[in-house]
Write a protein that holds these residues in place. Structure first.
Motif, PDB file in Angstrom:
ATOM      1  N   GLN A 181      45.005  43.772  29.004  1.00 23.91           N
ATOM      2  CA  GLN A 181      46.075  42.776  29.001  1.00 23.91           C
ATOM      3  C   GLN A 181      47.112  43.084  30.085  1.00 23.91           C
ATOM      4  O   GLN A 181      47.630  42.179  30.742  1.00 23.91           O
ATOM      5  CB  GLN A 181      46.741  42.736  27.628  1.00 23.91           C
TER       6      GLN A 181
ATOM      7  N   ALA B 252      45.676  42.108  33.427  1.00 23.02           N
ATOM      8  CA  ALA B 252      45.663  40.652  33.568  1.00 23.02           C
ATOM      9  C   ALA B 252      47.065  40.117  33.857  1.00 23.02           C
ATOM     10  O   ALA B 252      47.241  39.195  34.672  1.00 23.02           O
ATOM     11  CB  ALA B 252      45.095  40.011  32.306  1.00 23.02           C
TER      12      ALA B 252
ATOM     13  N   GLN C 117      48.049  40.863  37.413  1.00 22.97           N
ATOM     14  CA  GLN C 117      47.404  39.932  38.323  1.00 22.97           C
ATOM     15  C   GLN C 117      48.066  38.561  38.262  1.00 22.97           C
ATOM     16  O   GLN C 117      48.260  37.899  39.288  1.00 22.97           O
ATOM     17  CB  GLN C 117      45.919  39.822  37.983  1.00 22.97           C
ATOM     18  N   GLU C 118      48.437  38.122  37.067  1.00 23.13           N
ATOM     19  CA  GLU C 118      49.093  36.823  36.908  1.00 23.13           C
ATOM     20  C   GLU C 118      50.416  36.774  37.649  1.00 23.13           C
ATOM     21  O   GLU C 118      50.766  35.765  38.276  1.00 23.13           O
ATOM     22  CB  GLU C 118      49.319  36.547  35.420  1.00 23.13           C
TER      23      GLU C 118
END
Length: 279
Positions: free
Chosen positions: A47, A50, A53-54
């Motif tokens: 998480q 992610a 990266q977001e």
């Protein structure tokens, strides 16, 4: 003159870019750690990766900086990581609170400091000594301590003024004035202590100039010499001092707004820092 202005503008731009990059590097380095702070300690590594990266935190720092800089040039300072509110919207919705407090404060500081500085420079004696002692005491007292003392005495003790909160002037002018009295007082005390002493020194230097003696020998009234000619020539250093005071007050509003729970830029900065809302 044009070449000189152009050189100064270019050097100022280079300095601004350097400062912005250093600041950006200080707060944005360590992308995965930032993503973990946003998600909380309960999030697993997948998480966190992610989220990094977001938010674009997995990219090289220099690319992140230029992405941010291109947005700034377009007027886009990004969006909060904890709400859909844009940074520009967050600033514009709160800047009126900070400016109302700071503007009233600097006007009062300017008037009181000029009066005290001029009177102390002209009268000297016990007035001058009192100003110097008061300046030292005023500078030594932290504004957050003064703010808390004012709350205890005038809000909790006497009940004359509200301890916290802010009322927009468009809603009720009287309640607005009451809501900023204590914050303004906490800022003004230290501001007057610093500015009055500097204005006094600048005014004394002007009174020692040869042209002041010349004006007096020509028969000009003392009022004209002191308030028209001398004060005019001492206004340069005074304006410089007050402009620095204005900048300092905006920075000092961070503490004052936190103490009085004013929804301005200071409180926004503190809350964003605590949450880790870097944009």
């Amino acid at each position: 003159m044009i070449v000189f202005i152009a050189k100064r503008a270019v050097s100022g731009l280079i300095l601004l870019l350097a400062i912005s990059f250093i600041t950006f590097a200080m707060v944005y380095s360590g992308g995965s750690n930032i993503a973990r702070r946003v998600l909380g300690p309960e999030a697993d590594q997948a998480q966190v990766d992610a989220k990094a990266q977001e938010l674009g935190l997995d990219q090289p720092l220099i690319l992140q900086y230029f992405s941010w800089l291109s947005g700034v040039i377009r007027g886009d300072f990004g969006t909060s990581w904890f709400s859909p509110e844009s940074v520009t919207g967050a600033i514009t919705s709160r800047i009126s609170v900070t400016l109302s407090v700071v503007t009233v404060s600097i006007v009062i500081v300017a008037i009181v400091s000029v009066i005290l500085g001029v009177v102390a420079a002209v009268r000297r004696g016990w007035l001058d000594r009192t100003l110097q002692v008061g300046s030292v005491v005023g500078l030594a007292l932290p504004n957050f301590w003064l703010a808390m003392v004012l709350v205890v005495v005038f809000a909790l003790g006497l009940g004359w003024l509200p301890a916290t909160g802010y009322v927009p002037p468009g809603r009720d002018l009287g309640l607005w004035a009451a809501s900023i009295v204590l914050p303004v007082a906490a800022i003004v005390i230290g501001g007057v202590a610093a500015a009055a002493q500097q204005i006094r020194g600048a005014y004394i230097d002007v009174l020692r100039q040869d042209y002041v003696r010349t004006l007096r020998t020509r028969g000009l009234s003392e009022r004209s010499v002191l308030l028209k000619h001398s004060l005019k020539n001492a206004s340069g250093p005074a304006l410089t001092i007050l402009s620095l005071q204005f900048i300092g007050m905006i920075g000092g509003a961070v503490v004052i707004e936190k103490v009085f729970a004013l929804p301005g830029l200071g409180l926004l900065a503190v809350n964003s820092t605590i949450r880790g809302d870097i944009p």
